[in-house]
Design a protein around this motif. Structure first.
Motif, PDB file in Angstrom:
ATOM      1  N   PRO A 119      12.309 -56.735   1.084  1.00 40.72           N
ATOM      2  CA  PRO A 119      11.687 -58.032   0.772  1.00 40.72           C
ATOM      3  C   PRO A 119      11.755 -58.297  -0.734  1.00 40.72           C
ATOM      4  O   PRO A 119      11.573 -57.381  -1.542  1.00 40.72           O
ATOM      5  CB  PRO A 119      10.243 -57.834   1.249  1.00 40.72           C
ATOM      6  CG  PRO A 119      10.343 -56.805   2.336  1.00 40.72           C
ATOM      7  CD  PRO A 119      11.425 -55.867   1.884  1.00 40.72           C
ATOM      8  N   PRO A 120      12.038 -59.538  -1.135  1.00 36.65           N
ATOM      9  CA  PRO A 120      12.246 -59.836  -2.554  1.00 36.65           C
ATOM     10  C   PRO A 120      11.110 -59.387  -3.474  1.00 36.65           C
ATOM     11  O   PRO A 120      11.369 -58.903  -4.577  1.00 36.65           O
ATOM     12  CB  PRO A 120      12.400 -61.363  -2.569  1.00 36.65           C
ATOM     13  CG  PRO A 120      12.946 -61.680  -1.215  1.00 36.65           C
ATOM     14  CD  PRO A 120      12.311 -60.709  -0.277  1.00 36.65           C
ATOM     15  N   ALA A 121       9.851 -59.523  -3.043  1.00 34.43           N
ATOM     16  CA  ALA A 121       8.734 -59.123  -3.912  1.00 34.43           C
ATOM     17  C   ALA A 121       8.734 -57.617  -4.153  1.00 34.43           C
ATOM     18  O   ALA A 121       8.410 -57.154  -5.249  1.00 34.43           O
ATOM     19  CB  ALA A 121       7.404 -59.559  -3.288  1.00 34.43           C
ATOM     20  N   HIS A 122       9.105 -56.847  -3.141  1.00 32.83           N
ATOM     21  CA  HIS A 122       9.158 -55.391  -3.288  1.00 32.83           C
ATOM     22  C   HIS A 122      10.308 -54.992  -4.215  1.00 32.83           C
ATOM     23  O   HIS A 122      10.170 -54.104  -5.061  1.00 32.83           O
ATOM     24  CB  HIS A 122       9.339 -54.736  -1.920  1.00 32.83           C
ATOM     25  CG  HIS A 122       8.253 -55.068  -0.952  1.00 32.83           C
ATOM     26  ND1 HIS A 122       8.287 -54.684   0.376  1.00 32.83           N
ATOM     27  CD2 HIS A 122       7.092 -55.763  -1.098  1.00 32.83           C
ATOM     28  CE1 HIS A 122       7.202 -55.112   0.993  1.00 32.83           C
ATOM     29  NE2 HIS A 122       6.469 -55.785   0.126  1.00 32.83           N
ATOM     30  N   ARG A 123      11.425 -55.661  -4.034  1.00 32.86           N
ATOM     31  CA  ARG A 123      12.583 -55.434  -4.900  1.00 32.86           C
ATOM     32  C   ARG A 123      12.219 -55.755  -6.354  1.00 32.86           C
ATOM     33  O   ARG A 123      12.625 -55.045  -7.280  1.00 32.86           O
ATOM     34  CB  ARG A 123      13.713 -56.346  -4.420  1.00 32.86           C
ATOM     35  CG  ARG A 123      15.066 -56.154  -5.062  1.00 32.86           C
ATOM     36  CD  ARG A 123      16.009 -57.267  -4.623  1.00 32.86           C
ATOM     37  NE  ARG A 123      15.871 -57.573  -3.196  1.00 32.86           N
ATOM     38  CZ  ARG A 123      16.095 -58.771  -2.673  1.00 32.86           C
ATOM     39  NH1 ARG A 123      16.429 -59.797  -3.447  1.00 32.86           N
ATOM     40  NH2 ARG A 123      15.964 -58.969  -1.380  1.00 32.86           N
ATOM     41  N   HIS A 124      11.429 -56.783  -6.534  1.00 33.82           N
ATOM     42  CA  HIS A 124      11.045 -57.208  -7.877  1.00 33.82           C
ATOM     43  C   HIS A 124      10.214 -56.136  -8.583  1.00 33.82           C
ATOM     44  O   HIS A 124      10.330 -55.956  -9.803  1.00 33.82           O
ATOM     45  CB  HIS A 124      10.267 -58.522  -7.794  1.00 33.82           C
ATOM     46  CG  HIS A 124       9.855 -59.088  -9.113  1.00 33.82           C
ATOM     47  ND1 HIS A 124      10.709 -59.186 -10.190  1.00 33.82           N
ATOM     48  CD2 HIS A 124       8.658 -59.577  -9.551  1.00 33.82           C
ATOM     49  CE1 HIS A 124      10.073 -59.710 -11.228  1.00 33.82           C
ATOM     50  NE2 HIS A 124       8.824 -59.940 -10.873  1.00 33.82           N
ATOM     51  N   LEU A 125       9.385 -55.402  -7.841  1.00 34.02           N
ATOM     52  CA  LEU A 125       8.599 -54.336  -8.471  1.00 34.02           C
ATOM     53  C   LEU A 125       9.510 -53.221  -8.970  1.00 34.02           C
ATOM     54  O   LEU A 125       9.308 -52.697 -10.079  1.00 34.02           O
ATOM     55  CB  LEU A 125       7.564 -53.776  -7.493  1.00 34.02           C
ATOM     56  CG  LEU A 125       6.732 -52.593  -8.033  1.00 34.02           C
ATOM     57  CD1 LEU A 125       6.025 -52.950  -9.335  1.00 34.02           C
ATOM     58  CD2 LEU A 125       5.710 -52.139  -6.992  1.00 34.02           C
ATOM     59  N   ILE A 126      10.512 -52.848  -8.184  1.00 31.67           N
ATOM     60  CA  ILE A 126      11.459 -51.827  -8.637  1.00 31.67           C
ATOM     61  C   ILE A 126      12.135 -52.281  -9.924  1.00 31.67           C
ATOM     62  O   ILE A 126      12.245 -51.516 -10.895  1.00 31.67           O
ATOM     63  CB  ILE A 126      12.529 -51.549  -7.558  1.00 31.67           C
ATOM     64  CG1 ILE A 126      11.888 -51.053  -6.266  1.00 31.67           C
ATOM     65  CG2 ILE A 126      13.548 -50.522  -8.063  1.00 31.67           C
ATOM     66  CD1 ILE A 126      12.846 -51.001  -5.086  1.00 31.67           C
TER      67      ILE A 126
END
Length: 409
Positions: free
Chosen positions: A298-305
């Motif tokens: 999911p984009p939000a999870h990718r954004h945290l990485i």
């Protein structure tokens, strides 16, 4: 001060779509959609029987092409993506390794493509679907423990399929406190708050140890031959897969086959967050594969990485500030991640390599992956080479010469 700290963390939880208790797991997934989409749920809810009786493909061919415009919120979209993902995997692999479908019919492909675009996910069953969004409680007032949990949708493989997805879910749940710790470290390092960094690292270490402990449940809930011979093919994708070397044609979407990887632990945002926090950089093919797996999150999870990756380097900070306490805290984190990866490596040998070798020598079950994926992960990686590479790279991040100055002095 405490209020500001809580507000900052809450803002992070909201921005990166994290639950303080569940981490990246989707909270309270839906199990129903508007009546218009009942045909999808009817197939997905009855998937195992339809695959085993070889009726799924015929029923998909009779499906109407539905528009996803009535799906009005994130949870509805996630359930629709999950259902279409399960149906698509069942459709492709209904006849096993020797007769995979080459074309995904428009009644599946077109709405699946549109829903995927809205979610920022690819049109294939991902780890974020099958693990993070595929659970429900038997007793809604009870605890999230394996005896009180069930899957929304399942594949052939019975209790082993259920156990595989639910144990993976509980491992993700164990990561939640570590994600909170990672956010605390991220903010503390910006203001050189040594105590804040130390506390955050302790949370990450404890979380990683809990993840390994939880992972051990796999051995009592998943039977190796059922996993390899019956279930595993249904989470296999169509990229770097010898059974579908050209990929899969999505009817009504593309004139050429599309290459997409199946769900795998490499798509776990939590593990990649810990890598980013600890400045563990995987190079070469391993690094390229892990980076590509972010497209399945999911984009939000990718954004945290990505956010953790561009923060000031924790490892460099610890090397510079010469605190033996921080060095020890950092090394404890890295060692716990090495232990988790070593355990994963050994578990894969038990569940994939050993049954695969046995199947090759004795003959393969009809729907088993047989020899085709004996050394290849469901995501398409060279399995043991990849797992050894990530484990060894993690081990190299240890700070071997510990600084001599303690925080107290």
């Amino acid at each position: 001060m405490e209020t500001n700290y809580r507000e900052t963390l809450q803002a992070d939880f909201d921005a990166f779509d994290i639950s303080e208790e569940l981490g990246f797991i989707l909270e309270e997934p839906l199990t129903h959609l508007p009546d218009y989409y009942q045909v999808w749920l009817d197939l997905a809810n009855n998937l195992t029987h339809l695959i085993e009786s070889r009726k799924l493909r015929d029923l998909v061919h009779k499906m109407p092409v539905l528009s996803p415009h009535l799906l009005s919120n994130h949870r509805e979209l996630r359930l629709a993506h999950l259902a279409l993902g399960f149906i698509s995997m069942g459709y492709v692999w209904q006849e096993g390794q020797h007769e995979p479908a080459q074309i995904l019919p428009k009644a599946l492909a077109w709405p699946y493509w549109l829903i995927s675009r809205r979610l920022g996910l690819p049109p294939i069953l991902t780890y974020a679907d099958s693990v993070l969004a595929n659970w429900k409680l038997k007793d809604p007032t009870g605890d999230m423990e394996i005896g009180n949990m069930d899957l929304i949708f399942s594949f052939p493989g019975g209790e082993s399929c259920k156990g595989f997805f639910l144990v993976s879910l509980l491992v993700e749940m164990a990561a939640s406190s570590g994600l909170k710790g990672a956010l605390e470290v991220m903010h503390a390092i910006k203001i050189s708050d040594l105590i804040g960094i130390q506390k955050g690292l302790i949370k990450v270490t404890q979380s990683l140890k809990k993840m390994k402990e939880t992972f051990q449940l796999m051995h009592s809930h998943v039977e190796p031959n059922a996993f390899h011979g019956t279930f595993r093919i249904f989470v296999s994708g169509w990229r770097d897969n010898p059974m579908l070397p050209r990929g899969l044609l999505y009817e009504g979407v593309s004139n050429e086959p599309i290459l997409l990887s199946g769900g795998s632990a490499a798509q776990s945002s939590a593990i990649q967050c810990f890598d980013a926090l600890l400045c563990i950089q995987h190079e070469g093919e391993t690094g390229a594969f892990l980076t590509r797996m972010r497209d399945y999150m999911p984009p939000a999870h990718r954004h945290l990485i990505e956010t953790l990756s561009v923060c000031p380097s924790l490892r460099d900070f610890i090397m510079t500030c010469s605190s033996s306490d921080l060095c020890q805290g950092y090394n404890s984190c890295v060692s716990a991640l090495v232990d988790l990866r070593s355990y994963h490596l050994n578990t894969v040998a038990k569940y994939v390599i050993v049954p695969g070798n046995r199947a090759r020598s004795m003959g393969c079950p009809l729907r088993g992956v047989g020899t085709a994926l004996n050394t290849t992960g469901t995501g398409g990686s060279n399995l043991m080479v990849f797992l050894k590479s990530v484990r060894n790279t993690t081990q190299k991040a240890l700070i071997l010469e510990r600084p001599t100055t303690s925080r107290e002095t």
